[in-house]
Design a protein around this motif. Structure first.
Motif, PDB file in Angstrom:
ATOM      1  N   UNK A 190       0.839  -1.202   0.000  1.00  9.23           N
ATOM      2  CA  UNK A 190       0.000   0.000   0.000  1.00  9.23           C
ATOM      3  C   UNK A 190       0.874   1.252   0.000  1.00  9.23           C
ATOM      4  N   UNK A 191       0.381   2.279  -0.670  1.00  3.26           N
ATOM      5  CA  UNK A 191       1.118   3.534  -0.762  1.00  3.26           C
ATOM      6  C   UNK A 191       1.118   4.241   0.583  1.00  3.26           C
ATOM      7  N   UNK A 192       2.203   4.916   0.918  1.00  2.02           N
ATOM      8  CA  UNK A 192       2.229   5.643   2.190  1.00  2.02           C
ATOM      9  C   UNK A 192       1.254   6.819   2.144  1.00  2.02           C
ATOM     10  N   UNK A 193       0.700   7.127   3.270  1.00  2.01           N
ATOM     11  CA  UNK A 193      -0.253   8.225   3.353  1.00  2.01           C
ATOM     12  C   UNK A 193       0.509   9.546   3.324  1.00  2.01           C
ATOM     13  N   UNK A 194       0.084  10.429   2.448  1.00  2.00           N
ATOM     14  CA  UNK A 194       0.738  11.722   2.289  1.00  2.00           C
ATOM     15  C   UNK A 194      -0.096  12.768   3.010  1.00  2.00           C
TER      16      UNK A 194
END
Length: 93
Positions: free
Chosen positions: A12-16
């Motif tokens: 999963x993509x890191x939360x920005x």
């Protein structure tokens, strides 16, 4: 079969976090950007392109090319120069 699926799954993509909203706010009050008067020159190519009768003719010819072709090329070059002039005039704003 499970190995194939696991291989194609991605982490999963890191939360920005949201960027600093003040960075995108204009220096004018109210946060709304206003364009320069130079930007009105960019409407000139749009308006000229709305009238194809300007280019729809064969005479005068330039090196055997009808006006339709070399006129459109000259118009494209004029648009590029006009865009560069507006960019340079409003670069520091």
């Amino acid at each position: 079969m499970e190995d194939r699926r696991a291989r194609w799954q991605t982490a999963p993509l890191p939360r920005v976090t949201d960027p600093d909203p003040e960075r995108y706010r204009s220096h004018r009050s109210g946060g709304r950007r206003r364009g320069s008067r130079w930007h009105w020159l960019l409407w000139l190519p749009v308006i000229i392109a709305l009238f194809p009768a300007i280019f729809n003719r064969a005479e005068p010819t330039l090196m055997g090319l009808p006006f339709y072709y070399w006129g459109q090329l000259a118009f494209a070059l004029l648009c590029a120069v006009l865009t560069a002039v507006v960019h340079l005039a409003t670069k520091g704003r």
